[in-house]
Design a protein around this motif. Structure first.
Motif, PDB file in Angstrom:
ATOM      1  N   VAL A  97      -0.173   0.521   5.783  1.00 58.46           N
ATOM      2  CA  VAL A  97       0.724   0.453   6.822  1.00 58.46           C
ATOM      3  C   VAL A  97       2.066   0.039   6.213  1.00 58.46           C
ATOM      4  CG1 VAL A  97       1.547  -0.676   9.015  1.00 58.46           C
ATOM      5  CG2 VAL A  97      -0.937  -0.145   8.621  1.00 58.46           C
ATOM      6  N   PHE A  98       1.945  -0.590   5.267  1.00 56.12           N
ATOM      7  CA  PHE A  98       3.227  -1.280   4.721  1.00 56.12           C
ATOM      8  C   PHE A  98       3.783  -0.239   3.678  1.00 56.12           C
ATOM      9  CE2 PHE A  98       0.924  -5.217   5.346  1.00 56.12           C
ATOM     10  CZ  PHE A  98       1.040  -5.254   6.714  1.00 56.12           C
ATOM     11  N   LYS A 100       3.585   3.139   3.737  1.00 57.22           N
ATOM     12  CA  LYS A 100       4.205   3.971   4.514  1.00 57.22           C
ATOM     13  C   LYS A 100       5.560   4.080   5.023  1.00 57.22           C
ATOM     14  CE  LYS A 100       2.665   7.021   8.288  1.00 57.22           C
ATOM     15  NZ  LYS A 100       2.170   6.782   9.675  1.00 57.22           N
ATOM     16  N   ALA A 101       5.761   2.708   5.483  1.00 54.95           N
ATOM     17  CA  ALA A 101       6.932   2.496   5.844  1.00 54.95           C
ATOM     18  C   ALA A 101       7.986   2.085   4.516  1.00 54.95           C
ATOM     19  CB  ALA A 101       7.083   1.036   6.817  1.00 54.95           C
ATOM     20  N   TRP A 102       7.713   1.844   3.691  1.00 53.38           N
ATOM     21  CA  TRP A 102       8.640   1.629   2.330  1.00 53.38           C
ATOM     22  C   TRP A 102       8.858   2.972   1.867  1.00 53.38           C
ATOM     23  CZ3 TRP A 102       5.797   1.642  -2.824  1.00 53.38           C
ATOM     24  CH2 TRP A 102       6.850   1.658  -3.945  1.00 53.38           C
ATOM     25  N   ALA A 207       6.644  -2.885  10.231  1.00 53.71           N
ATOM     26  CA  ALA A 207       5.735  -1.840  10.173  1.00 53.71           C
ATOM     27  C   ALA A 207       4.509  -2.148  10.900  1.00 53.71           C
ATOM     28  CB  ALA A 207       5.145  -1.753   8.707  1.00 53.71           C
ATOM     29  N   LEU A 237      13.831   3.706  10.526  1.00 51.65           N
ATOM     30  CA  LEU A 237      12.676   4.266  10.461  1.00 51.65           C
ATOM     31  C   LEU A 237      12.555   5.181  11.959  1.00 51.65           C
ATOM     32  CD1 LEU A 237      10.575   1.220   9.301  1.00 51.65           C
ATOM     33  CD2 LEU A 237      10.751   3.423   8.137  1.00 51.65           C
TER      34      LEU A 237
END
Ligand code: GLU
Length: 284
Positions: A97-98, A100-102, A207, A237
């Motif tokens: 999850v993290f 993907k956001a990064w 995230a 985002l």
């Protein structure tokens, strides 16, 4: 959108303890407020254990945390199934999850790799910001091109979010009212990814709050300034910003905020002493 609910009118809240020690009265007060707000809105409450810091987050604290939360009267409705019981989400199990956001932040150009150590930042800043106590990042690597060959080598660097200098970040807090922090003055370019391959607190929270569909964030007042940073992440985002409700911190008799060192107000100790939590909370 109505404040604190999603497009379907649902309220989704969370409690997000960090298991670096035993919970105290201040945590209980904030979490019970989060529970009341979720119940009043006939919503859903989620327990998310923020155990990303491998050195400081001990397994035994997560176990005692759940017992202490239950003793304080907390209950949550959603989470992975643990033997028929509703378990907590653990950030240590949510790396994808993290990342993907990064990656999305890298793709849209709002972050930059940074070679400065904490010490470098400390040395190049003359004094912390007078009201927020923040060390404002001096911009050393902002425009510097730093090469990397692969996601792996990129992940072994610090990455910072480039804040829009001079812009006022405003929001209405459900408890404290109108808030305003100026980017570049009250806070600077902040870490989103650390060179040990871990997301920063700001990135992990946003995230996860997005992934869990959180519509209102209820937490301690100490995170008010972080909200401004997190709003910038939501914006970048492209996600809907949740409602915020920051709770006053519980102070000790000398006016200092409660910390894990205040053993006598720890939930474990209070439980063992058979203390009346409701009575203690009504005077704190
Ligand atoms: N885990 C954080 C803490 O214990 C709270 C994060 C949040 O509520 O956003 O301080």
């Amino acid at each position: 959108m109505k404040f604190g609910v999603n497009k379907s009118g649902e309220y989704r809240g969370r409690i997000a303890p960090t298991p670096t020690g035993l919970m105290h009265l201040g945590h209980a007060k904030t979490f019970l407020k989060a529970q009341t707000r979720a119940r009043d809105a006939s919503g859903t409450l989620i327990l998310r254990v923020e155990d990303l810091d491998k050195e400081r987050c001990k397994k035994e604290f997560t176990g005692s945390l759940i017992e202490d939360l239950r003793w304080a009267g907390l209950d949550w409705e959603e989470g992975p199934d643990i033997g028929g019981d509703c378990g907590p989400y653990r950030q240590s199990e949510r790396d994808g999850v993290f990342r993907k956001a990064w990656n999305a932040l890298i793709a849209n150009g709002s972050v930059f790799p940074c070679k400065c150590s904490r010490k470098d930042v400390q040395e190049s800043v003359t004094a912390p910001h007078e009201s927020t106590g923040e060390l404002i990042y001096p911009g050393t690597c902002r425009e510097r091109a730093i090469g990397f060959e692969s996601e792996e080598s990129a992940g072994a660097m610090n990455w910072r979010f480039r804040v829009p200098d001079g812009e006022a970040i405003e929001f209405i807090d459900g408890n404290l009212g109108a808030q305003c922090f100026v980017a570049g003055r009250d806070f600077g370019d902040f870490l989103v990814w650390r060179k040990d391959g871990m997301p920063s607190y700001e990135l992990a929270v946003v995230a996860d709050d997005v992934a869990m569909g959180i519509t209102e964030v209820v937490r301690g007042e100490d995170l008010l300034l972080s909200t401004a940073r997190q709003i910038l992440l939501y914006r970048s985002l492209g996600y809907e910003i949740p409602g915020y409700f920051h709770c006053p911190l519980v102070l000790d008799e000398s006016g200092k905020r409660l910390a894990k060192r205040h053993k006598s107000l720890g939930l474990r100790e209070l439980r063992e002493r058979g203390a009346d939590l409701g009575a203690l909370l009504s005077v704190s």
